[in-house]
Design a protein around this motif. Structure first.
Motif, mmCIF file in Angstrom:
data_model
loop_
_atom_site.group_PDB
_atom_site.id
_atom_site.type_symbol
_atom_site.label_atom_id
_atom_site.label_comp_id
_atom_site.label_asym_id
_atom_site.label_seq_id
_atom_site.Cartn_x
_atom_site.Cartn_y
_atom_site.Cartn_z
ATOM 1 N N PHE A 110 0.832 -1.208 0.000
ATOM 2 C CA PHE A 110 0.000 0.000 0.000
ATOM 3 C C PHE A 110 0.868 1.260 0.000
ATOM 4 O O PHE A 110 0.610 2.210 -0.750
ATOM 5 C CB PHE A 110 -0.919 -0.016 1.227
ATOM 6 N N GLN A 111 1.899 1.252 0.822
ATOM 7 C CA GLN A 111 2.783 2.420 0.891
ATOM 8 C C GLN A 111 3.534 2.657 -0.411
ATOM 9 O O GLN A 111 3.785 3.802 -0.804
ATOM 10 C CB GLN A 111 3.787 2.262 2.044
ATOM 11 N N THR A 112 3.878 1.574 -1.101
ATOM 12 C CA THR A 112 4.592 1.710 -2.372
ATOM 13 C C THR A 112 3.741 2.423 -3.405
ATOM 14 O O THR A 112 4.260 3.149 -4.273
ATOM 15 C CB THR A 112 5.022 0.333 -2.895
ATOM 16 N N THR A 113 2.436 2.239 -3.345
ATOM 17 C CA THR A 113 1.544 2.874 -4.318
ATOM 18 C C THR A 113 1.346 4.360 -4.048
ATOM 19 O O THR A 113 0.930 5.097 -4.943
ATOM 20 C CB THR A 113 0.168 2.194 -4.313
ATOM 21 N N ARG A 114 1.675 4.820 -2.823
ATOM 22 C CA ARG A 114 1.344 6.203 -2.478
ATOM 23 C C ARG A 114 2.521 7.063 -2.016
ATOM 24 O O ARG A 114 2.524 8.271 -2.255
ATOM 25 C CB ARG A 114 0.247 6.225 -1.402
ATOM 26 N N VAL A 115 3.533 6.500 -1.362
ATOM 27 C CA VAL A 115 4.626 7.310 -0.807
ATOM 28 C C VAL A 115 5.671 7.590 -1.878
ATOM 29 O O VAL A 115 6.062 6.695 -2.636
ATOM 30 C CB VAL A 115 5.276 6.601 0.395
ATOM 31 N N ARG A 116 6.125 8.833 -1.929
ATOM 32 C CA ARG A 116 7.153 9.229 -2.893
ATOM 33 C C ARG A 116 8.242 10.034 -2.178
ATOM 34 O O ARG A 116 7.943 10.884 -1.341
ATOM 35 C CB ARG A 116 6.554 10.082 -4.021
ATOM 36 N N PHE A 117 9.494 9.754 -2.526
ATOM 37 C CA PHE A 117 10.620 10.581 -2.096
ATOM 38 C C PHE A 117 10.854 11.626 -3.181
ATOM 39 O O PHE A 117 11.088 11.283 -4.342
ATOM 40 C CB PHE A 117 11.887 9.740 -1.917
ATOM 41 N N VAL A 118 10.819 12.893 -2.800
ATOM 42 C CA VAL A 118 11.005 13.989 -3.755
ATOM 43 C C VAL A 118 12.297 14.721 -3.411
ATOM 44 O O VAL A 118 12.437 15.309 -2.333
ATOM 45 C CB VAL A 118 9.809 14.966 -3.721
ATOM 46 N N PHE A 119 13.252 14.675 -4.330
ATOM 47 C CA PHE A 119 14.541 15.332 -4.145
ATOM 48 C C PHE A 119 14.557 16.608 -4.979
ATOM 49 O O PHE A 119 14.700 16.548 -6.204
ATOM 50 C CB PHE A 119 15.682 14.416 -4.589
ATOM 51 N N ASP A 120 14.365 17.754 -4.323
ATOM 52 C CA ASP A 120 14.469 19.008 -5.070
ATOM 53 C C ASP A 120 15.887 19.556 -4.950
ATOM 54 O O ASP A 120 16.805 18.822 -4.578
ATOM 55 C CB ASP A 120 13.403 20.026 -4.622
ATOM 56 N N ASP A 121 16.077 20.815 -5.253
ATOM 57 C CA ASP A 121 17.427 21.368 -5.283
ATOM 58 C C ASP A 121 18.072 21.440 -3.902
ATOM 59 O O ASP A 121 19.290 21.330 -3.776
ATOM 60 C CB ASP A 121 17.387 22.774 -5.896
ATOM 61 N N GLU A 122 17.264 21.584 -2.851
ATOM 62 C CA GLU A 122 17.816 21.825 -1.526
ATOM 63 C C GLU A 122 17.491 20.761 -0.486
ATOM 64 O O GLU A 122 18.193 20.660 0.523
ATOM 65 C CB GLU A 122 17.314 23.180 -0.994
ATOM 66 N N ALA A 123 16.435 19.968 -0.700
ATOM 67 C CA ALA A 123 15.991 19.096 0.386
ATOM 68 C C ALA A 123 15.316 17.833 -0.138
ATOM 69 O O ALA A 123 14.876 17.757 -1.298
ATOM 70 C CB ALA A 123 15.023 19.851 1.299
ATOM 71 N N LEU A 124 15.260 16.840 0.744
ATOM 72 C CA LEU A 124 14.491 15.613 0.520
ATOM 73 C C LEU A 124 13.167 15.768 1.253
ATOM 74 O O LEU A 124 13.139 16.105 2.433
ATOM 75 C CB LEU A 124 15.257 14.402 1.065
ATOM 76 N N GLU A 125 12.076 15.508 0.542
ATOM 77 C CA GLU A 125 10.754 15.601 1.158
ATOM 78 C C GLU A 125 9.944 14.359 0.835
ATOM 79 O O GLU A 125 9.980 13.850 -0.288
ATOM 80 C CB GLU A 125 10.010 16.848 0.685
#
Length: 208
Positions: A110-125
């Protein structure tokens, strides 16, 4: 000749010129003039001293290009392995261990279908869904699920060839350092590469 140039400049109107897709802004001036090209940070300043000399100073800077945002693809291998193991345990009548293993597999699926790691220019969110919605506060340590790379102390993969957990420690949540563990429910190679680029190298080698 310098005096003639300066006297002429008093009668020049404000002028906007388009050069290379940008605009040069030339302001009215008598003894002081300034030309600023906003897009490339190009600036020329003209000023006169008491002795009548003209000083021309140019400053050329470069805009720093921001790194693109990277979102590693989801990877379903770990939940599938766990669900398969639970099925095997149930088939051999080992129902007691099969239940928690199966539940963990379903949770990670379930978590694989919804959770995303987003790496922008300054931070991991950590964000949720394909629309990358906010994930709210961290239920374990509080605060937003967003950490600047500059606060990372270290990070590791377990295990590089088949990553199951990613660990990192940061000082943004608390000065003495906060540890985080996440199951690798993303493409391990993509996750490793972007972590190296944004947070620096790890002691472990990359996934093969």
């Amino acid at each position: 000749m310098a005096g003639a140039l300066l006297s002429t400049s008093r009668f020049l109107p404000s002028l906007n010129k388009e050069v290379g897709g940008g605009y040069l802004r030339n302001c009215k001036s008598s003894f002081h003039g300034k030309v600023i090209h906003d897009q490339s940070y190009f600036r020329t300043e003209i000023s006169s001293s008491v002795g009548g000399r003209i000083v021309v100073a140019s400053v050329l800077g470069r805009k720093v290009k921001k790194r693109e945002t990277v979102v590693p693809d989801p990877d379903y291998r770990i939940p599938i392995v766990l669900i398969g193991a639970a099925g095997g345990l149930a088939y051999t009548n080992n129902l007691l261990p099969a239940a928690p293993v199966g539940l963990l597999g379903l949770l990670l699926l379930f978590q694989t279908t919804r959770v995303r790691f987003v790496f922008d220019d300054e931070a991991l969110e950590v964000k949720v869904g394909d629309e990358l919605n906010e994930s709210g506060e961290n239920v374990f340590v509080g605060g937003k699920n967003c950490w600047k790379y500059s606060t990372f102390v270290n990070w590791e993969f377990w295990w590089p060839n088949f990553p199951i957990l990613v660990y990192f420690k940061e000082t943004q949540t608390k000065p003495e350092g906060q540890v985080h563990f996440f199951p690798v429910i993303f493409n391990g190679k993509q996750l490793y590469d972007v972590m190296v680029e944004r947070a620096g190298p790890s002691k472990t080698s990359g996934p093969k």
